[in-house]
Design a protein around this motif. Structure first.
Motif, PDB file in Angstrom:
ATOM      1  N   ILE A  72       0.926  -1.198   0.090  1.00  0.00           N
ATOM      2  CA  ILE A  72       0.054  -0.060  -0.039  1.00  0.00           C
ATOM      3  C   ILE A  72       0.840   1.277   0.137  1.00  0.00           C
ATOM      4  N   ASN A  73       2.023   1.108   0.707  1.00  0.00           N
ATOM      5  CA  ASN A  73       2.834   2.300   0.738  1.00  0.00           C
ATOM      6  C   ASN A  73       3.451   2.455  -0.534  1.00  0.00           C
ATOM      7  N   LYS A  74       3.813   1.549  -1.368  1.00  0.00           N
ATOM      8  CA  LYS A  74       4.405   1.460  -2.713  1.00  0.00           C
ATOM      9  C   LYS A  74       3.744   2.323  -3.741  1.00  0.00           C
ATOM     10  N   LEU A  75       2.349   2.536  -3.330  1.00  0.00           N
ATOM     11  CA  LEU A  75       1.289   3.122  -3.908  1.00  0.00           C
ATOM     12  C   LEU A  75       1.476   4.784  -4.250  1.00  0.00           C
ATOM     13  N   ASN A  76       2.148   4.979  -3.051  1.00  0.00           N
ATOM     14  CA  ASN A  76       2.554   6.702  -2.956  1.00  0.00           C
ATOM     15  C   ASN A  76       1.119   7.465  -2.994  1.00  0.00           C
ATOM     16  N   GLY A  77       0.130   7.032  -2.236  1.00  0.00           N
ATOM     17  CA  GLY A  77      -1.198   7.731  -2.289  1.00  0.00           C
ATOM     18  C   GLY A  77      -2.069   7.616  -3.502  1.00  0.00           C
ATOM     19  N   ASN A  88      -8.809   3.362  -3.034  1.00  0.00           N
ATOM     20  CA  ASN A  88      -8.156   4.440  -2.346  1.00  0.00           C
ATOM     21  C   ASN A  88      -7.353   3.817  -1.268  1.00  0.00           C
ATOM     22  N   THR A  89      -6.124   4.480  -0.704  1.00  0.00           N
ATOM     23  CA  THR A  89      -5.302   3.971   0.328  1.00  0.00           C
ATOM     24  C   THR A  89      -6.172   3.695   1.625  1.00  0.00           C
ATOM     25  N   SER A  90      -7.015   4.464   2.265  1.00  0.00           N
ATOM     26  CA  SER A  90      -8.041   3.946   3.347  1.00  0.00           C
ATOM     27  C   SER A  90      -8.724   3.003   3.013  1.00  0.00           C
ATOM     28  N   GLN A  91      -9.195   2.479   1.837  1.00  0.00           N
ATOM     29  CA  GLN A  91     -10.093   1.553   1.690  1.00  0.00           C
ATOM     30  C   GLN A  91      -8.992  -0.029   1.692  1.00  0.00           C
ATOM     31  N   LEU A  92      -7.901   0.307   1.133  1.00  0.00           N
ATOM     32  CA  LEU A  92      -7.017  -0.875   1.037  1.00  0.00           C
ATOM     33  C   LEU A  92      -6.792  -1.180   2.344  1.00  0.00           C
ATOM     34  N   TYR A  93      -6.113  -0.133   3.290  1.00  0.00           N
ATOM     35  CA  TYR A  93      -5.909  -0.369   4.943  1.00  0.00           C
ATOM     36  C   TYR A  93      -7.215  -1.021   5.283  1.00  0.00           C
TER      37      TYR A  93
END
Length: 143
Positions: A72-77, A88-93
């Motif tokens: 997820i961090n590799k996506l850079n937001g 989006n990032t929050s959905q992935l987390y």
């Protein structure tokens, strides 16, 4: 800085003996915990690796969570685009948590930690209390 003592010194069976009284146990444990500190850290690390290898679900959950966070961090937001939609990032987390928490409970990390604490304590404190101090230190104390 502590260094790992050689195995010949750590496993010197000639220096193993039953302590005479509790004062000697305290003295030996106090000295040996400091003297063999790095060896004891390696011992606990080996037991930790053993605990993960024997609890494959816990190993999987650990790798899954670390890999998921890294990915997820590799996506850079940026959003993750798949044929099924974009996330989006929050959905992935949130998805990572929804999968990891139930699997984490099934993997019984608390009992694994309790086993690790117990076995490490028994191993380290047994070695520290039965291993005599090196002969040089006995003379240094009497002077």
């Amino acid at each position: 800085v502590s260094k790992i003592k050689p195995p010949q010194e750590f496993f010197d069976f000639r220096r193993l003996s039953k302590p005479v009284n509790f004062g000697e146990v305290q003295s030996r444990v106090s000295f040996n915990l400091n003297y063999f500190q790095a060896n004891y850290a390696v011992f606990v690390l080996i037991l930790s690796i053993y605990a993960l290898i024997t609890n494959l679900l816990l190993l999987f959950v650990t790798v899954f969570v670390i890999g998921g966070i890294f990915g997820i961090n590799k996506l850079n937001g940026e959003e993750l685009r798949t044929p099924f939609g974009s996330y989006n990032t929050s959905q992935l987390y949130t998805g990572l948590l929804i999968v990891a928490i139930p699997l984490g409970f099934l993997a019984s990390p608390i009992s694994t930690m309790m086993w690790l604490i117990g076995s490490s304590s028994v191993g380290v404190l047994s070695h520290a209390s039965f291993m005599e101090k090196p002969i040089e230190t006995v003379f240094e104390e009497e002077v």
